[in-house]
Design an enzyme around this catalytic site. Sequence first.
Site, short mmCIF file in Angstrom:
data_model
loop_
_atom_site.label_atom_id
_atom_site.label_comp_id
_atom_site.label_asym_id
_atom_site.label_seq_id
_atom_site.Cartn_x
_atom_site.Cartn_y
_atom_site.Cartn_z
N MET A 1 -27.16 -9.24 -2.05
CA MET A 1 -27.72 -9.77 -3.15
C MET A 1 -27.46 -11.67 -2.44
O MET A 1 -27.13 -12.22 -3.31
CB MET A 1 -27.05 -10.25 -4.11
CG MET A 1 -27.38 -8.34 -4.57
SD MET A 1 -29.42 -7.43 -4.28
CE MET A 1 -29.64 -7.97 -5.95
N GLN B 1 -32.97 8.13 -2.99
CA GLN B 1 -33.64 8.25 -2.19
C GLN B 1 -33.84 6.97 -1.30
O GLN B 1 -33.94 7.10 0.34
CB GLN B 1 -36.26 7.98 -2.24
CG GLN B 1 -36.36 8.62 -2.90
CD GLN B 1 -35.82 9.94 -2.25
OE1 GLN B 1 -35.45 11.06 -2.73
NE2 GLN B 1 -36.76 10.22 -1.34
N SER C 1 -23.08 1.85 -1.96
CA SER C 1 -24.04 2.96 -2.22
C SER C 1 -24.51 3.58 -0.98
O SER C 1 -24.48 4.87 -0.02
CB SER C 1 -24.34 3.73 -3.47
OG SER C 1 -25.52 3.57 -3.64
N HIS D 1 -35.09 -2.75 0.40
CA HIS D 1 -35.39 -3.71 -0.88
C HIS D 1 -36.22 -2.61 -2.17
O HIS D 1 -37.28 -1.25 -1.35
CB HIS D 1 -36.40 -4.32 -0.53
CG HIS D 1 -37.21 -5.37 -1.66
ND1 HIS D 1 -36.68 -6.00 -2.66
CD2 HIS D 1 -38.34 -4.78 -2.36
CE1 HIS D 1 -37.37 -6.79 -3.85
NE2 HIS D 1 -38.31 -5.64 -3.45
N LEU E 1 -30.74 -16.19 2.80
CA LEU E 1 -30.48 -16.44 3.78
C LEU E 1 -31.37 -17.27 4.25
O LEU E 1 -33.11 -16.66 4.30
CB LEU E 1 -30.49 -15.00 5.21
CG LEU E 1 -29.39 -14.10 4.95
CD1 LEU E 1 -29.18 -12.97 4.78
CD2 LEU E 1 -28.09 -14.67 4.27
C1 GRF Z 1 -30.11 -1.15 -3.67
O1 GRF Z 1 -30.20 -0.42 -4.78
C2 GRF Z 1 -31.00 -1.87 -2.77
O2 GRF Z 1 -31.71 -1.59 -2.83
C3 GRF Z 1 -30.37 -3.05 -3.70
O3 GRF Z 1 -29.42 -3.60 -4.10
C4 GRF Z 1 -28.67 -1.91 -4.34
C5 GRF Z 1 -27.50 -1.39 -3.84
O4 GRF Z 1 -26.82 -0.08 -4.39
N1 GRF Z 1 -31.20 -4.53 -3.04
P1 GRF Z 1 -25.62 -0.24 -3.67
O5 GRF Z 1 -24.94 -1.17 -3.13
O6 GRF Z 1 -25.95 0.16 -1.87
O7 GRF Z 1 -25.23 1.02 -4.09
#
Ligand code: GRF
Length: 213
Positions: A90, A173, A13, A109, A93
């Site tokens: 996720m 946000q 997203s 984050h 690295l």
């Molecule tokens: C987000 O909350 C980001 O901060 C975290 O993983 C989520 C990823 O969401 N590290 P998306 O894949 O961008 O929907």
Amino acid sequence: MMRIVVLISGSGSNLQAIIDACSDGTISGNIAAVISNKADAFGLERAKRSGIATAVINHKDFADRESFDDALLTCVNAYLPDLVIMAGFMRILTPNFITPLLGKMINIHPSLLPKYTGLHTHQRAIDAGEKEAGATVHFVTEELDGGPPVIQTAVPIFAGDDASQLAARVLQQEHKIFPLATKWFCEGRLTLENGKALLDGDILPDTGFTFND
Ligand code: GRF
């Protein structure tokens, strides 16, 4: 136009928010490729719908983190990026990947860094009785979730919130601050110098620029 490579592992997203901001001209950049470590990441579909090249590098195909990172770096560099964006990527690295891209890689984050690095940020904030949670865009350095913040935004934690309600509030946000940081970078306004994040040549505060709606 800056060339952008986006790394994802999931829904994408945040990727979508950046795709949209590139398409409508808010960001003067083009996404050259979206790379995932998971073949079933929905973000890959989002990329394909927008005609963006995709690649999958599965970390399970590699014996250790370093060899995965070397393959990932080769794949990323093939797209000649000016900016690499970690949007829900996720994997931890190693310097093999990070050092060559220092100063041109940002991450989002879901916490008010320096609080709650690592995983399960929302549940941990709720359990600690915090009144606020949030998200931070930061430059990626070798310290996990520890690079200099660029933008931070806070949301309230309401009594009775569970982690998924809070995550959804924070995510809304995220979709504002990540495109904004990307826009700044693509305009040459955002740089990493001597371990500090600078906007228009001025050192940003320790928690980054505070974004309010
Ligand atoms: C987000 O909350 C980001 O901060 C975290 O993983 C989520 C990823 O969401 N590290 P998306 O894949 O961008 O929907």
